[in-house]
Design an enzyme around this catalytic site. Structure first.
Site, PDB file in Angstrom:
ATOM      1  N   GLU A 226       0.808  -1.233   0.000  1.00  0.00           N
ATOM      2  CA  GLU A 226       0.000   0.000   0.000  1.00  0.00           C
ATOM      3  C   GLU A 226       0.836   1.276   0.000  1.00  0.00           C
ATOM      4  O   GLU A 226       0.662   2.136   0.865  1.00  0.00           O
ATOM      5  CB  GLU A 226      -0.964  -0.020   1.195  1.00  0.00           C
ATOM      6  CG  GLU A 226      -1.914  -1.200   1.148  1.00  0.00           C
ATOM      7  CD  GLU A 226      -2.829  -1.289   2.374  1.00  0.00           C
ATOM      8  OE1 GLU A 226      -3.057  -0.259   3.020  1.00  0.00           O
ATOM      9  OE2 GLU A 226      -3.310  -2.397   2.666  1.00  0.00           O
TER      10      GLU A 226
ATOM     11  N   GLU B  30      -5.814 -10.898  -0.959  1.00  0.00           N
ATOM     12  CA  GLU B  30      -6.604 -10.694   0.270  1.00  0.00           C
ATOM     13  C   GLU B  30      -8.102 -10.692  -0.032  1.00  0.00           C
ATOM     14  O   GLU B  30      -8.868  -9.885   0.517  1.00  0.00           O
ATOM     15  CB  GLU B  30      -6.214  -9.355   0.935  1.00  0.00           C
ATOM     16  CG  GLU B  30      -4.738  -9.239   1.266  1.00  0.00           C
ATOM     17  CD  GLU B  30      -4.365  -7.984   2.048  1.00  0.00           C
ATOM     18  OE1 GLU B  30      -5.276  -7.300   2.563  1.00  0.00           O
ATOM     19  OE2 GLU B  30      -3.164  -7.693   2.141  1.00  0.00           O
TER      20      GLU B  30
HETATM   21  O1  G3I Z   1      -2.778  -6.699  19.305  1.00  0.00           O
HETATM   22  C1  G3I Z   1      -4.018  -6.280  19.890  1.00  0.00           C
HETATM   23  C2  G3I Z   1      -4.323  -7.104  21.056  1.00  0.00           C
HETATM   24  O2  G3I Z   1      -3.320  -6.919  22.024  1.00  0.00           O
HETATM   25  C3  G3I Z   1      -5.692  -6.739  21.609  1.00  0.00           C
HETATM   26  O3  G3I Z   1      -6.053  -7.606  22.629  1.00  0.00           O
HETATM   27  C4  G3I Z   1      -6.752  -6.818  20.498  1.00  0.00           C
HETATM   28  C5  G3I Z   1      -8.100  -6.330  20.985  1.00  0.00           C
HETATM   29  O4  G3I Z   1      -8.960  -6.083  19.911  1.00  0.00           O
HETATM   30  O5  G3I Z   1      -6.342  -6.009  19.431  1.00  0.00           O
HETATM   31  C6  G3I Z   1      -5.122  -6.438  18.876  1.00  0.00           C
HETATM   32  O6  G3I Z   1      -4.789  -5.703  17.729  1.00  0.00           O
HETATM   33  C7  G3I Z   1      -5.624  -5.850  16.581  1.00  0.00           C
HETATM   34  C8  G3I Z   1      -4.835  -6.563  15.488  1.00  0.00           C
HETATM   35  O7  G3I Z   1      -5.578  -6.553  14.290  1.00  0.00           O
HETATM   36  C9  G3I Z   1      -4.473  -8.000  15.839  1.00  0.00           C
HETATM   37  O8  G3I Z   1      -5.621  -8.763  16.103  1.00  0.00           O
HETATM   38  C10 G3I Z   1      -6.007  -4.452  16.142  1.00  0.00           C
HETATM   39  O9  G3I Z   1      -6.858  -3.869  17.119  1.00  0.00           O
HETATM   40  C11 G3I Z   1      -6.712  -4.517  14.804  1.00  0.00           C
HETATM   41  O10 G3I Z   1      -6.915  -3.188  14.344  1.00  0.00           O
HETATM   42  C12 G3I Z   1      -5.848  -5.265  13.815  1.00  0.00           C
HETATM   43  O11 G3I Z   1      -6.546  -5.314  12.594  1.00  0.00           O
HETATM   44  C13 G3I Z   1      -5.843  -5.843  11.488  1.00  0.00           C
HETATM   45  C14 G3I Z   1      -5.650  -4.768  10.427  1.00  0.00           C
HETATM   46  O12 G3I Z   1      -5.048  -5.337   9.270  1.00  0.00           O
HETATM   47  C15 G3I Z   1      -4.763  -3.656  10.930  1.00  0.00           C
HETATM   48  O13 G3I Z   1      -4.704  -2.630  10.005  1.00  0.00           O
HETATM   49  C16 G3I Z   1      -6.686  -6.976  10.920  1.00  0.00           C
HETATM   50  O14 G3I Z   1      -6.724  -8.047  11.850  1.00  0.00           O
HETATM   51  C17 G3I Z   1      -6.090  -7.475   9.613  1.00  0.00           C
HETATM   52  O15 G3I Z   1      -6.975  -8.374   9.004  1.00  0.00           O
HETATM   53  C18 G3I Z   1      -5.868  -6.292   8.667  1.00  0.00           C
HETATM   54  O16 G3I Z   1      -5.249  -6.773   7.498  1.00  0.00           O
HETATM   55  C19 G3I Z   1      -4.990  -5.804   6.468  1.00  0.00           C
HETATM   56  C20 G3I Z   1      -3.737  -6.246   5.752  1.00  0.00           C
HETATM   57  O17 G3I Z   1      -2.688  -6.408   6.662  1.00  0.00           O
HETATM   58  C21 G3I Z   1      -3.347  -5.234   4.650  1.00  0.00           C
HETATM   59  N1  G3I Z   1      -4.448  -5.018   3.734  1.00  0.00           N
HETATM   60  C22 G3I Z   1      -5.717  -4.642   4.365  1.00  0.00           C
HETATM   61  C23 G3I Z   1      -6.111  -5.707   5.417  1.00  0.00           C
HETATM   62  C24 G3I Z   1      -7.477  -5.423   5.988  1.00  0.00           C
HETATM   63  O18 G3I Z   1      -7.470  -4.221   6.695  1.00  0.00           O
END
Ligand code: G3I
Length: 375
Positions: A169, A284
């Site tokens: 990105e 994805e």
């Molecule tokens: O690490 C914390 C954890 O400590 C806490 O307990 C938990 C509570 O909700 O949150 C955890 O962090 C989360 C993390 O995923 C791991 O689960 C974040 O809040 C959450 O925002 C994060 O979201 C990820 C996102 O990328 C971040 O931008 C999604 O799972 C993941 O599917 C998403 O993937 C991205 C690709 O990497 C790039 N392309 C877009 C795609 C979708 O957004």
């Protein structure tokens, strides 16, 4: 495995709803409900893809696989490739500067190997999910910080990766700055950060396909057209400069509703990428539901039509080597929190639903693999 429990449209609805070619592969199931012949025969997405020389897999987490045996079984059966959804992102893999945590990534690699799955790395350089300490990086040390990060991680998985998302990105959005996104790497290093990242990854492991991964490219709308044009310029520059890029990853976070998709324009775009000698990974895939449908059969038909039309276009290009869904089941998907349905119903963006039952997306994927030309 049957679809009777969760998805039971009438035969007429089904034949009208599915893209015409897909309907040709339908047989009528035991209870009179339509099923895809492959699913009736118990074939997995992984096997259907492999039959055509394609890889099918999903991104998921150690958390889900290590605590949910039924889900882990499904991933092991259906997927020929595994992607850590978050575990190899900068924030998690280098939480303190110079201190690396490979435990969750290694756990996932072991899961992949024990299920004879390929392993795909996500992601080395991305402006999101950076650790707090990254804010103290300066123009003086930014190149060293980035190259050290890449070298350590790629070396750790040397020889084990099918591909690596090296840069994710990097493109900007229409009307919001220039062709490249104004991110910390651009600010600290300048536009050369992209080429430097690829050279550094290749030096650490010559084996994996090195991927430039991008989002918001798919639709026939000015915003996506702007990004497709800029992407083609960027790829041309990378290839012209002999940067060791092997593939384009197209995220393919699709949506239902009134958004135009042009099969002709999209296949022209893909041809221009493959004409540069690059492979293409659908990296994805999932679907956010933005249409008016509210019953499960109607919703599944809308998702099926979108995925079917998209993959029908994409898989005709023989440089497309893999299809990865961003998750396997709605039980574990970022869409539940990032793009929930307005009516509060559980989302259905992936091959299986929240109860691990088949969805319209599964039927579309199975049909697309069955109809794809062999690689
Ligand atoms: O690490 C914390 C954890 O400590 C806490 O307990 C938990 C509570 O909700 O949150 C955890 O962090 C989360 C993390 O995923 C791991 O689960 C974040 O809040 C959450 O925002 C994060 O979201 C990820 C996102 O990328 C971040 O931008 C999604 O799972 C993941 O599917 C998403 O993937 C991205 C690709 O990497 C790039 N392309 C877009 C795609 C979708 O957004």
């Amino acid at each position: 495995m049957t679809n009777e429990k969760r998805f039971t449209p009438s035969r007429r609805q089904f034949l009208q709803g599915v893209a015409g070619a897909a309907a040709a592969t339908v047989v009528i199931g035991r209870a009179g409900f339509p099923e895809f012949s492959a699913q009736a025969a118990g074939e997995t997405l992984r096997a259907l893809a492999a039959d055509k020389g394609l890889l099918y897999g999903c991104a998921t987490s150690k958390q889900a696989l290590s605590t949910d045996q039924a889900y882990a079984n499904l991933v092991g059966q259906q997927c020929g490739l595994l992607v850590p959804e978050n575990e190899l992102k900068w924030k998690y893999v280098e939480p303190q500067q110079g201190q690396f945590n490979f435990e969750p990534g290694d756990w996932l690699l072991n899961f992949a190997q024990s299920h004879q799955m390929a392993f795909r790395g996500h992601v080395l350089v991305w402006s999101e999910q950076l650790p707090a300490w990254f804010s103290s990086v300066t123009q003086q040390n930014a190149k060293d910080v980035m190259t050290n990060h890449i070298t350590k991680i790629v070396s750790h998985y040397r020889g084990k990766m099918q591909s690596w998302d090296v840069v994710n990105e990097a493109l900007g959005y229409r009307g919001n700055g220039g062709p490249l996104k104004d991110n910390p790497f651009l600010k600290l290093i300048g536009p050369d950060y992209i080429e430097l990242a690829f050279h550094t990854a290749a030096a650490a492991d010559p084996k994996p396909l090195l991927v430039y991964n991008e989002t918001h490219l798919e639709y026939d709308i000015p915003d996506d057209q702007y990004r497709r044009d800029n992407l083609l310029k960027l790829l041309k520059q990378l290839v012209g400069n002999k940067v060791p890029i092997g593939a384009l990853g197209i995220q393919s976070h699709l949506r239902t509703g009134n958004v135009p998709f042009s099969q002709q324009k999209y296949s022209d775009f893909l041809n221009r990428v493959s004409d540069m000698g690059l492979k293409i990974i659908i990296s994805e895939l999932d679907v956010s539901e933005k249409g008016p449908e509210s019953s499960i059969p109607d919703r599944d038909n809308a998702v099926k039509n979108m995925v079917g039309s998209y993959l029908d276009t994409v898989l005709k290009n023989k440089s497309v080597i893999a299809v990865v869904t961003w998750g396997l089941a709605a039980k574990y998907t970022w869409i539940s929190s990032y793009a929930p349905r307005a009516d509060g119903q559980a989302v259905r963006p992936l091959p299986y639903d929240k109860d691990l039952q088949p969805t319209g997306a599964l039927q579309a994927l199975a049909a697309a693999f069955q109809q794809a030309p062999s690689r």
